[in-house]
Design an enzyme around this catalytic site. Sequence first.
Site, PDB file in Angstrom:
ATOM      1  N   ARG A 107       1.839   7.149   9.180  1.00  0.00           N
ATOM      2  CA  ARG A 107       2.565   8.135   8.068  1.00  0.00           C
ATOM      3  C   ARG A 107       3.692   8.910   8.964  1.00  0.00           C
ATOM      4  O   ARG A 107       3.135   9.654   9.899  1.00  0.00           O
ATOM      5  CB  ARG A 107       1.839   8.801   7.215  1.00  0.00           C
ATOM      6  CG  ARG A 107       2.513   9.793   6.278  1.00  0.00           C
ATOM      7  CD  ARG A 107       2.092  10.249   5.067  1.00  0.00           C
ATOM      8  NE  ARG A 107       3.057  11.009   4.228  1.00  0.00           N
ATOM      9  CZ  ARG A 107       2.608  11.681   3.255  1.00  0.00           C
ATOM     10  NH1 ARG A 107       1.294  11.551   2.708  1.00  0.00           N
ATOM     11  NH2 ARG A 107       3.523  12.355   2.341  1.00  0.00           N
TER      12      ARG A 107
ATOM     13  N   ARG B   5       5.143   5.771   1.620  1.00  0.00           N
ATOM     14  CA  ARG B   5       4.155   6.221   2.606  1.00  0.00           C
ATOM     15  C   ARG B   5       3.081   5.124   3.142  1.00  0.00           C
ATOM     16  O   ARG B   5       2.774   4.402   1.837  1.00  0.00           O
ATOM     17  CB  ARG B   5       3.651   7.423   2.576  1.00  0.00           C
ATOM     18  CG  ARG B   5       2.633   7.742   1.309  1.00  0.00           C
ATOM     19  CD  ARG B   5       3.049   7.802  -0.169  1.00  0.00           C
ATOM     20  NE  ARG B   5       4.191   8.608  -0.356  1.00  0.00           N
ATOM     21  CZ  ARG B   5       4.012   9.987  -0.591  1.00  0.00           C
ATOM     22  NH1 ARG B   5       2.944  10.500  -1.046  1.00  0.00           N
ATOM     23  NH2 ARG B   5       5.108  10.518  -0.882  1.00  0.00           N
TER      24      ARG B   5
ATOM     25  N   ASP C 261      -1.433   8.450   1.894  1.00  0.00           N
ATOM     26  CA  ASP C 261      -1.524   9.747   1.291  1.00  0.00           C
ATOM     27  C   ASP C 261      -2.686  10.147   1.094  1.00  0.00           C
ATOM     28  O   ASP C 261      -3.505   9.580   0.241  1.00  0.00           O
ATOM     29  CB  ASP C 261      -0.394   9.860   0.183  1.00  0.00           C
ATOM     30  CG  ASP C 261      -0.249  11.349  -0.342  1.00  0.00           C
ATOM     31  OD1 ASP C 261      -0.149  12.416   0.606  1.00  0.00           O
ATOM     32  OD2 ASP C 261      -0.267  11.590  -1.422  1.00  0.00           O
TER      33      ASP C 261
ATOM     34  N   ASP D  92      -4.951  13.319  -0.414  1.00  0.00           N
ATOM     35  CA  ASP D  92      -4.764  14.606  -1.166  1.00  0.00           C
ATOM     36  C   ASP D  92      -6.281  15.163  -1.470  1.00  0.00           C
ATOM     37  O   ASP D  92      -7.070  14.410  -1.798  1.00  0.00           O
ATOM     38  CB  ASP D  92      -3.829  14.717  -2.193  1.00  0.00           C
ATOM     39  CG  ASP D  92      -2.364  14.449  -2.024  1.00  0.00           C
ATOM     40  OD1 ASP D  92      -1.745  15.007  -1.025  1.00  0.00           O
ATOM     41  OD2 ASP D  92      -1.723  13.747  -2.928  1.00  0.00           O
TER      42      ASP D  92
END
Length: 168
Positions: free
Chosen positions: A83, A94, A97, A99
């Site tokens: 990334r 991307r 990711d 989170d």
Amino acid sequence: MAIVYLSLGSNQGDRIGYIQQATALLNLTDNISIIRTSAFYETEPWNMTTSTWFVNAVIEIKTSLSPEALLDECHRIERQLGRTPKETAGYADRTIDIDILFYGKEIVNEEHLIIPHKYLHLRAFTLVPLLELIPDFEHPVLHKTVSELHNDLENPEMVFLYGTRVDV
């Protein structure tokens, strides 16, 4: 040890492979243990102009890392998996990711880190996998369960991709 829920998503290259690699790298990290994972879902990009759909999953982990240290570890793994930093404002395609959705019942409101994730209640791609894992968990800010948040979505549809979970 905190119980934490992470959202993993990819819309570049081997999308499933990137989620599997990220999960494996998280599991190899000191002070992080994978408890369980959701199935994989293929989802339309949210608030993006790209045409490449995402593969998303949620993983449940146990960790002694602080929220900030966990965020650093997630960013390290994202970089390790290719990334690149955003060059413009907004969302971009991307490889991976990661989170932080929930960190136990903690509420963190820092400039670089907001927990619970500030958009999780608006995104089917986070709520549907969370439904598999913790349907009765109450959002510590909104005081609604994951099931109730999902019921509140305007567009709760998702395309189920695979019924398997990540093997670590």
